[in-house]
Scaffold this motif. Structure first.
Motif, short mmCIF file in Angstrom:
data_model
loop_
_atom_site.label_atom_id
_atom_site.label_comp_id
_atom_site.label_asym_id
_atom_site.label_seq_id
_atom_site.Cartn_x
_atom_site.Cartn_y
_atom_site.Cartn_z
N ASP A 226 -4.54 78.86 22.88
CA ASP A 226 -3.41 78.30 23.63
C ASP A 226 -2.38 77.73 22.67
O ASP A 226 -2.05 76.53 22.70
N GLU A 228 0.93 78.08 22.31
CA GLU A 228 2.18 77.53 22.85
C GLU A 228 1.96 76.13 23.41
O GLU A 228 2.77 75.22 23.19
N GLU A 229 0.84 75.94 24.13
CA GLU A 229 0.54 74.62 24.70
C GLU A 229 0.32 73.59 23.59
O GLU A 229 0.78 72.44 23.69
N LEU A 232 3.63 72.74 22.10
CA LEU A 232 4.40 71.91 23.02
C LEU A 232 3.91 70.46 23.04
O LEU A 232 4.69 69.52 22.86
N ARG A 255 3.74 81.69 17.88
CA ARG A 255 3.37 81.11 19.16
C ARG A 255 3.38 79.58 19.09
O ARG A 255 3.79 78.91 20.05
N GLY A 259 6.11 76.99 21.23
CA GLY A 259 5.78 75.72 21.87
C GLY A 259 6.59 74.57 21.30
O GLY A 259 7.04 73.67 22.04
#
Length: 343
Positions: A226, A228-229, A232, A255, A259
């Motif tokens: 994950d 991007e998460e 972020l 990626r 994020g």
């Protein structure tokens, strides 16, 4: 004393004390012999450093035109693209690709390898997890059929490795970022899923030293796919705390950078190299979505089409000549700087 060179299976049978028919059964299908016998054979293989010419053996029995292809995470558009390129190359060469995804789970990679063995493929193309991979499972299928690794390397495994020269590619973007603005900090995951991340960190450190700058490495908590998460939430938390000593952030992959771009937007930070911009963000890979971010992402492009073609053509050559290379082949393609609006 150097080990005696074992030239054929007859000599190996003589030194190991295991009959030639039993060895043939093992090399055709290790599970066809008793566990105790299998363990004796594997100990003898290690002791005498013997590897039979399985490819020549295959010429004496019916083989398929199937090519096994295993990717770590097919939901990742990067692996989706490189998998598609490998599939097309196989089809054009007259082979039937069997594409399998490990869905981000190393244990599933081992299961996929075992499933392929039962299908008796002509060869296998593997993009492994790396440190998370079951090395014994990979070596096991490599004893049966030609094996070529791509994207991520596991040393001394398979007949060849094809990938990107991370030291060249990271050095390229570090040089650009240093030349065009403040030197970059490096943002990565604390527990990366791909072994390329370790090489990129090392490449960043070496390149910063070459340019006379101090390396600043920031690691985000989290593991898995994950990215991007993580970029972020974890990257956003770092931006809120203003912990980066320069206004330039090089992310270990695109990626994570995507994020981070979203985090900057949420915080009202303008990203780019134009007037009024307070932050520069760059990545690595030229992810298929990187040109559609806002702003578009500066990155380094991996030539995945060339990697796919070279990996497949190397495997085909080994299959069709029935000859493994005298030494393990390693081919690294250079990355290409892609300058966009984010840095």
């Amino acid at each position: 004393m150097p080990k005696q060179k074992i030239r054929n299976m007859e000599e190996f049978a003589a030194v190991s004390g295991i009959s030639r028919p039993t060895l043939s059964k093992y090399f055709n299908n290790p599970d066809s012999v008793r566990k105790s016998t299998r363990e004796r054979i594997e100990i003898a293989l290690d002791e005498h450093d013997y590897r039979p010419n399985v490819y020549a053996m295959n010429q004496n029995r019916q083989t398929t035109r199937n090519i096994g292809i295993i990717l770590p995470y097919l939901a990742d558009p990067f692996f989706n693209e490189i998998g598609r390129a490998v599939e097309v190359t196989c089809i054009e060469a007259g082979y039937s690709p069997i594409l399998l995804s490990s869905h981000g789970k190393p244990e599933l990679e081992a299961e996929n390898l075992d499933s392929l063995r039962s299908l008796k493929p002509a060869g296998v193309l593997l993009a492994p997890f790396g440190r998370g991979s079951d090395r014994k499972a990979i070596e096991k299928i490599g004893r049966d059929v030609p094996l070529v690794l791509f994207d991520a390397n596991i040393s001394d495994t398979g007949e060849a490795f094809i990938g990107t020269d991370n030291f060249q590619s990271v050095g390229l973007i570090v040089e650009y970022l240093c030349r065009s603005g403040e030197p970059p900090c490096f943002f990565e995951m604390e527990t990366p899923s791909n072994p390329n991340a370790f090489k990129r960190r090392q490449a960043y450190q070496e390149s910063m030293a070459q340019h006379g700058y101090t390396a600043h490495i920031f690691q985000a908590q989290g593991e898995g796919w994950d990215f991007e998460e993580i970029g972020l939430t974890e990257g956003g938390a770092m931006l809120r705390k203003s912990i980066f000593p320069t206004n330039t952030i090089l992310c270990s992959n695109d990626r994570l950078a995507i994020g981070m771009l979203a985090a900057a937007y949420n915080l009202g930070l303008k990203v780019g190299h134009g007037k009024g911009c307070s932050l520069r963000i760059a990545g690595h890979d030229d992810h298929p979505f990187s040109r559609f971010t806002c702003p578009s992402l500066t990155t380094v492009a991996q030539d995945y089409a060339a990697i796919a073609e070279r990996a497949a053509s190397t495997l085909f050559r080994i299959i069709e000549t029935s000859e493994a290379p005298a030494t393990r082949l390693e081919t690294l393609f250079e990355g290409k700087l892609v300058m966009r609006d984010s840095a």
